[in-house]
Design a protein around this motif. Structure first.
Motif, short mmCIF file in Angstrom:
data_model
loop_
_atom_site.label_atom_id
_atom_site.label_comp_id
_atom_site.label_asym_id
_atom_site.label_seq_id
_atom_site.Cartn_x
_atom_site.Cartn_y
_atom_site.Cartn_z
N GLY A 96 -1.30 59.85 34.66
CA GLY A 96 -0.39 61.00 34.75
C GLY A 96 0.48 61.24 33.54
N ASP A 97 0.45 60.39 32.53
CA ASP A 97 1.34 60.53 31.38
C ASP A 97 0.55 60.99 30.16
N GLN A 98 0.52 62.30 29.94
CA GLN A 98 -0.22 62.84 28.80
C GLN A 98 0.35 62.36 27.47
N ALA A 99 1.65 62.12 27.41
CA ALA A 99 2.27 61.72 26.14
C ALA A 99 1.69 60.41 25.61
N LEU A 100 1.23 59.53 26.51
CA LEU A 100 0.61 58.29 26.05
C LEU A 100 -0.65 58.56 25.24
N TRP A 101 -1.30 59.66 25.54
CA TRP A 101 -2.59 59.97 24.92
C TRP A 101 -2.47 60.95 23.75
N VAL A 102 -1.63 61.98 23.89
CA VAL A 102 -1.58 63.02 22.85
C VAL A 102 -0.21 63.12 22.17
N ARG A 154 -4.86 75.84 7.24
CA ARG A 154 -5.46 76.17 8.53
C ARG A 154 -5.86 74.92 9.32
N GLU A 155 -6.20 73.85 8.58
CA GLU A 155 -6.68 72.64 9.24
C GLU A 155 -5.51 71.78 9.73
N MET A 156 -5.70 71.13 10.85
CA MET A 156 -4.76 70.14 11.36
C MET A 156 -5.56 69.05 12.06
N TRP A 157 -5.15 67.81 11.87
CA TRP A 157 -5.78 66.68 12.55
C TRP A 157 -4.91 66.25 13.71
N LEU A 158 -5.48 66.23 14.90
CA LEU A 158 -4.80 65.76 16.10
C LEU A 158 -5.39 64.41 16.50
N THR A 159 -4.52 63.50 16.89
CA THR A 159 -4.96 62.14 17.21
C THR A 159 -4.75 61.85 18.69
N VAL A 160 -5.79 61.33 19.32
CA VAL A 160 -5.73 60.92 20.73
C VAL A 160 -5.71 59.39 20.77
N ASP A 161 -4.69 58.84 21.41
CA ASP A 161 -4.57 57.39 21.58
C ASP A 161 -5.27 57.01 22.89
#
Length: 726
Positions: free
Chosen positions: A340-346, A359-366
């Motif tokens: 239930g905690d999205q902040a842990l992942w994104v 224009r580009e951005m890198w998003l990281t998923v933990d």
């Protein structure tokens, strides 16, 4: 450092010359009659000299006026002395390490690669004047300034003016880059010693580029060393900053100081039409995920790697602030449980693109720990907050796969920090709750004419049926007994004065001749507008307000800018409180620009941005119970919105319409509206319908500075303590 340090001494010197000439004239008047002929000739010469001085004074005063129209000059003297990379500057194009030593900035380039250390405060600028002092230790050291710069290494675009060397010796080299292709515009000899300190001033307005250079200690030349009008100019806004290279040998270069002023755009001569804001904002971008498998919409990550890196690219230039809300979710049989905690992942914060960003951005998923081959999780970027051409989410999958390579690039795309609004001068006008006056007519004592004051209703009347509002905009002048104190001075229990605007259910219904005939109103709305106050009006400027807003469900408090014709309209903040979909609490806000032909009642584009301020970086924000500062900065090209002095929204100026040069101006307005179905039975009692205005002000753009906010998030809560109670 002022951008034109010679103006004040020039004025003083010319005034002194006038005084001296007047003294000489008086002495000649006392001469004998036999010298009349000679005296007449001398008087004629003195008058000619005075005329020349007057011309010089006029030019100097014109220059001062130009700078007063411009954004405030700013400077960096590199005084931090950290011995590390300078704060407020970002390396773009080819990499080059710069360090701030305390009194100067230093780099040691060893190649001729195109480098640029971009000033964060100048991101998104177009017309600009810059002045820098460089120190050279070797003849092979090259340094200069770049303007309107954009693009990645190898695909550079912009202008560069640089101390260089041609086969005959030292020179000043001017080049234009287009997607990495260089075009030499000028390369003329300049007598520069191998070691020494040299000033460089560069000015770019429209398609005209001018430059001059001189040795430290020498007088600045009156004329530009060179000036040209580029027939195929780079027109887009971009970065600006310091360039350096070493002609393929290691050299040491320093910049002791740099100053700049963003300049007003030249008057339109009709030779080239400006892009109207509704055309510019007519096609917004859409985020596109770079998938390793396009057909399956998957990003591949090797087994055992904890973090998944997802490249997201806007398919159009970033023209206004855009927000992406990343999230992850479980996939049947995917072997991962998001919980239930999205902040842990994104992470804790949303992804924000601002005008001038790559224009580009890198998003990281933990993914919490290294995952096994075959594991999958769904990934989504919600675009419903605004800035994109569609509100539909962009979705895909992250899959753990043997042999995959998933890593961040060595140089990340450039994304600027939000601007911080700082005040350097005094306001042109201010609202003091203890003394401010208002009336139905907008004149003191509710007179038909006379001394202007705030107007206690809408400019066009008392109703706003066009957007479905159900509240009657009332005031005590028109409804002394039927209204429910729509405007009143109050003092909170902490001793601070405010103006309270109230929206509520009326004690008894009121019949009013509205659009389409007589209508019964069951609810009150409230407004204050500065329509009649010239000191509050302007095409450009900075408007601020300190408020605590209404929390009542279906109330609609706002602080906005209007003109006498509509559109334009810019909503600095609006709190919809459930009127248009979900509105969880007082941590949310919106900004919106409405653009179209001036006064035509035809809106071509609406550019709303909705945001949870805590997801942008504001700590514990609550507009319902806390006093916060809101502001809009408006120049010819851009509008910025600020909360507690930090930028939350940026857009091309939606008011730069086809009648920009006509006699029109913006003015501020506060209101609390009401909108809901079945008004005859709607209780309208869930929360407070009161908006408290603790103060407001109007500044010239020259009385403020915009500087990058590089503070780590979360930013401390900027509310005015203690929180108010009544």
């Amino acid at each position: 450092m002022a951008i034109d340090p010679d103006i004040i001494p020039l004025l003083d010197a010319q005034v002194a010359q006038v005084a001296a000439l007047e003294a000489r004239l008086a002495a000649h008047v006392k001469a004998s009659a036999q010298q009349d002929a000679d005296l007449a000739a001398r008087i004629e010469g003195v008058q000619a000299a005075v005329s020349r001085i007057d011309t010089g004074l006029t030019a100097a005063l014109s220059r001062i006026a130009d700078l007063e129209e411009a954004a405030p000059p700013s400077a960096d003297l590199f005084e931090d002395g950290t011995g590390t990379a300078p704060r407020g500057w970002t390396q773009v194009w080819h990499a080059l390490s710069w360090i701030e030593k305390g009194g100067y900035l230093q780099a040691q380039p060893a190649s001729g690669a195109r480098t640029l250390l971009a000033c964060d405060a100048l991101n998104g600028t177009r017309d600009l004047e810059m002045l820098a002092l460089f120190t050279f230790a070797e003849a092979a050291g090259y340094a200069g300034l770049a303007l309107r710069a954009s693009g990645a290494a190898g695909a550079e675009t912009g202008y560069r003016v640089m101390f260089s060397t041609n086969p005959a010796g030292p020179s000043l080299q001017v080049a234009r880059f287009n997607a990495g292709v260089a075009t030499g515009l000028s390369n003329v000899a300049f007598a520069r010693a191998a070691a020494g300190d040299y000033w460089l001033r560069v000015r770019l307005v429209g398609a005209t580029l001018s430059w001059k250079a001189w040795a430290q200690g020498a007088a600045e030349p009156a004329d530009w060393t060179g000036s040209l009008t580029d027939p195929t100019p780079v027109t887009g806004a971009g970065w600006a900053g310091i360039c350096a290279s070493g002609a393929n040998v290691a050299v040491t270069l320093r910049c002791q100081q740099i100053s700049w002023a963003v300049l007003p755009r030249p008057v339109d001569t009709g030779t080239a039409a400006e892009t109207l804001p509704w055309d510019l904002l007519g096609t917004l971008p859409l985020p596109v995920i770079a998938f390793d498998d396009e057909a399956a919409r998957t990003v591949h990550v090797p087994p055992g790697q904890r973090h998944a890196h997802v490249k997201v690219t806007a398919d159009q230039p970033i023209r206004m602030t855009a927000i992406g809300r990343p999230s992850v979710s479980n996939v049947n049989g995917g072997g991962m449980n998001v919980g239930g905690d999205q902040a842990l992942w994104v992470g804790d914060y949303w992804a924000v693109w601002r005008p001038g960003d790559d224009r580009e951005m890198w998003l990281t998923v933990d993914m919490q720990y290294g995952r096994a081959a075959g594991n999958r999780v769904a990934f989504s970027i919600a675009t419903d907050m605004g800035g994109w051409r569609s509100a539909a989410p962009v979705t895909g999958f992250i899959e753990i796969r043997e042999g995959a390579v998933n890593a961040l690039p060595a140089t990340l795309p450039r994304h600027r920090a939000p601007m911080r609004l700082t005040f350097t001068g005094s306001p042109k006008a201010s609202l003091d709750p203890a003394t401010v006056q208002w009336s139905d007519t907008g004149f003191a004592g509710n007179a038909a004419t006379g001394t202007p004051c705030w107007r206690a209703r809408l400019a066009h009347g008392y109703t706003q049926d066009g957007n479905g509002e159900v509240g009657l905009y009332m005031n005590a002048d028109v409804w002394p007994t039927q209204s429910a104190t729509p405007h009143v001075r109050v003092t909170d229990r902490q001793g601070r004065k405010a103006i309270r605007l109230r929206s509520c259910r009326l004690p008894a219904p009121v019949t009013f001749a509205a659009e389409g005939g007589d209508r019964i109103f069951y609810h009150q709305a409230s407004a204050l507008i500065a329509q009649n106050l010239p000191e509050w009006r302007g095409k450009t400027g900075v408007w601020t307000a300190r408020c605590m807003t209404a929390s009542r469900l279906c109330s609609w408090p706002a602080f906005w800018l209007l003109a006498d014709g509509w559109p334009p309209e810019f909503d600095i903040f609006e709190h919809f409180n459930g009127i248009y979909g979900s509105w969880p609490d007082g941590g949310w806000s919106t900004c919106t620009g409405h653009s179209g032909p001036y006064g035509g009642l035809d809106v071509k584009t609406r550019t709303p941005l909705k945001f949870d301020l805590r997801k942008l970086g504001f700590a514990s924000f609550d507009a319902y119970s806390q006093i916060h500062d809101y502001a809009a900065y408006v120049d010819r090209d851009w509008i910025y919105a600020f909360v507690d002095g930090i930028e939350v929204y940026c857009t091309p100026n939606i008011a730069r319409h086809q009648s920009w040069d006509a006699g029109w101006s913006l003015y501020p307005m506060f209101d609390v509206a009401a909108k809901f179905a079945n008004p005859s039975t709607h209780a309208y009692a869930d929360g407070s319908g009161d908006m408290h205005v603790y103060g407001a002000a109007h500044y010239a753009t020259s009385a403020v500075a915009l500087v990058p906010c590089t503070d780590a998030r979360p930013w401390p809560n900027g509310r005015q303590l203690p929180d108010p109670t009544f």
